[in-house]
Write a protein that holds these residues in place. Structure first.
Motif, mmCIF file in Angstrom:
data_model
loop_
_atom_site.group_PDB
_atom_site.id
_atom_site.type_symbol
_atom_site.label_atom_id
_atom_site.label_comp_id
_atom_site.label_asym_id
_atom_site.label_seq_id
_atom_site.Cartn_x
_atom_site.Cartn_y
_atom_site.Cartn_z
ATOM 1 N N ALA A 9 -24.278 -18.100 -16.518
ATOM 2 C CA ALA A 9 -23.577 -19.071 -15.545
ATOM 3 C C ALA A 9 -22.733 -18.555 -14.692
ATOM 4 N N GLY A 10 -22.920 -19.092 -13.332
ATOM 5 C CA GLY A 10 -21.940 -18.801 -12.299
ATOM 6 C C GLY A 10 -22.082 -17.375 -11.815
ATOM 7 N N TYR A 11 -23.184 -16.575 -12.168
ATOM 8 C CA TYR A 11 -23.326 -15.089 -11.978
ATOM 9 C C TYR A 11 -23.735 -15.307 -10.345
ATOM 10 N N SER A 12 -23.314 -14.278 -9.629
ATOM 11 C CA SER A 12 -23.718 -14.081 -8.259
ATOM 12 C C SER A 12 -23.332 -12.245 -7.980
ATOM 13 N N ARG A 13 -24.294 -11.702 -7.396
ATOM 14 C CA ARG A 13 -23.957 -10.546 -7.170
ATOM 15 C C ARG A 13 -22.921 -10.017 -6.008
ATOM 16 N N ASP A 14 -22.893 -11.246 -5.276
ATOM 17 C CA ASP A 14 -21.829 -11.428 -4.149
ATOM 18 C C ASP A 14 -20.073 -11.277 -4.835
ATOM 19 N N LYS A 15 -20.194 -11.470 -6.199
ATOM 20 C CA LYS A 15 -18.994 -11.575 -6.949
ATOM 21 C C LYS A 15 -18.477 -10.086 -7.341
ATOM 22 N N PHE A 16 -19.329 -9.219 -6.950
ATOM 23 C CA PHE A 16 -19.155 -7.794 -7.294
ATOM 24 C C PHE A 16 -19.326 -7.086 -5.758
ATOM 25 N N THR A 17 -18.036 -7.113 -5.085
ATOM 26 C CA THR A 17 -18.214 -6.492 -3.734
ATOM 27 C C THR A 17 -18.791 -4.845 -3.668
ATOM 28 N N HIS A 18 -19.931 -4.904 -3.065
ATOM 29 C CA HIS A 18 -20.367 -3.426 -2.660
ATOM 30 C C HIS A 18 -21.374 -3.722 -1.625
ATOM 31 N N TRP A 19 -21.434 -2.462 -0.898
ATOM 32 C CA TRP A 19 -20.790 -1.085 -1.220
ATOM 33 C C TRP A 19 -19.438 -1.049 -0.614
ATOM 34 N N ALA A 20 -18.567 -0.566 -1.164
ATOM 35 C CA ALA A 20 -17.009 -0.576 -0.523
ATOM 36 C C ALA A 20 -16.965 0.733 0.424
ATOM 37 N N GLN A 21 -16.159 0.589 1.521
ATOM 38 C CA GLN A 21 -15.859 1.884 2.352
ATOM 39 C C GLN A 21 -15.096 2.855 1.717
ATOM 40 N N GLN A 22 -15.545 3.902 1.868
ATOM 41 C CA GLN A 22 -14.896 5.246 1.163
ATOM 42 C C GLN A 22 -14.047 6.086 2.359
ATOM 43 N N GLY A 23 -14.013 5.793 3.396
ATOM 44 C CA GLY A 23 -13.736 6.598 4.320
ATOM 45 C C GLY A 23 -14.609 7.440 5.364
ATOM 46 N N ASN A 24 -14.294 7.801 6.510
ATOM 47 C CA ASN A 24 -15.040 8.523 7.265
ATOM 48 C C ASN A 24 -16.330 7.930 7.600
ATOM 49 N N LYS A 25 -16.469 6.474 7.641
ATOM 50 C CA LYS A 25 -17.616 5.720 7.843
ATOM 51 C C LYS A 25 -18.482 5.764 6.767
ATOM 52 N N CYS A 26 -18.088 6.277 5.631
ATOM 53 C CA CYS A 26 -19.187 6.297 4.496
ATOM 54 C C CYS A 26 -18.710 5.106 3.768
ATOM 55 N N ASP A 27 -19.694 4.647 3.306
ATOM 56 C CA ASP A 27 -19.632 3.654 1.932
ATOM 57 C C ASP A 27 -20.209 4.131 0.706
ATOM 58 N N THR A 28 -19.958 3.306 -0.410
ATOM 59 C CA THR A 28 -20.259 4.041 -1.768
ATOM 60 C C THR A 28 -21.642 4.872 -1.879
#
Length: 250
Positions: free
Chosen positions: A93-112
């Motif tokens: 109940a209440g689950y959504s993938r949007d509640k786990f922010t990804h992919w995060a930026q890791q610098g130098n234009k690279c994401d996770t």
């Protein structure tokens, strides 16, 4: 003889008392207390999120034959598994993938995703936007070798939905983001899209990597992630994890 100067007894006593007090205060730290203990307290690092370790290099290659970072020995994994809380499967109940922010930026234009592709691959080259344009990857789950990054998924060892129903439903957004982008613990892995989608959000009792030689790493990684984040396990899940750890060489 020189002239003697008398010192009143009361004055002499006061001088001696002050000297003794100064000697004792030399062992005290700021604000009183033992100086050594005070220094020890100061040296202790603050509590950190499991997915954020400033002193580590999250994009470094794993060692010891493992393909995942942050791996522990089988003995440590067994200890972790024994300590995990056993509980029934939680609600979605209440689950959504949007509640786990990804992919995060890791610098130098690279994401996770791009960081994991570079970490897990061989001979990886990137374009100006940090996208992998060449390289090769061996998928742990099925042993397949892939030379097209588009055919690789970044798997969450403990899927986001599985995390939700085993404890993450009660987390704040920052902790969920750390869980979804954890480059320090054995939570993220580049695998074939086919094997990742076959796994879905299933726990080890419901899905196991088809390449049984990966079970030792899989069991240790899953156990470590659940231990790190304080997530629960079910009885069937714990039993299968024990079976996976039993495949490790002694």
């Amino acid at each position: 003889m020189g002239r003697q100067i008398g010192v009143p007894g009361a004055v002499l006593a006061a001088v001696l008392l002050a000297a003794g007090a100064a000697g004792c205060s030399g062992a005290a730290g700021p604000g009183g207390g033992d100086a050594k203990a005070s220094a020890t307290r100061t040296a202790q690092p603050p509590d950190a999120d499991p997915g954020s370790k400033p002193d580590s290099k999250p994009d470094s290659k794993p060692g010891g034959g493992d393909v995942l970072p942050g791996m522990v020995t089988v003995a440590v994994a067994r200890t972790q598994l024994a300590a995990l809380k056993v509980a029934p499967v939680g609600t979605m109940a209440g689950y959504s993938r949007d509640k786990f922010t990804h992919w995060a930026q890791q610098g130098n234009k690279c994401d996770t995703r791009e960081v994991v592709l570079e970490r897990d691959g061989s001979g990886v080259t990137r374009d100006g936007e940090c996208r992998a344009v060449s390289g090769s990857w061996k998928s742990l789950y099925d042993g397949a070798v892939v030379t097209d990054a588009a055919k690789m998924d970044i798997d969450h060892m403990v899927p986001l939905a599985e995390g939700w129903r085993s404890g993450a439903a009660g987390w704040d957004p920052a902790r969920r983001k750390a869980f979804a982008n954890d480059l320090t613990n054995p939570q993220l892995l580049a695998v074939t899209a086919a094997s990742n989608r076959s796994k879905g959000d299933q726990s080890p009792d419901l899905w196991q990597p088809p390449d049984k030689s990966s079970w030792c790493q899989y069991g240790r990684a899953w156990t470590t992630v659940k231990s790190t984040y304080g997530l629960t396990v079910t009885e069937p899940e714990k039993k299968m994890l024990t079976t996976m750890l039993d495949t490790c060489a002694s």
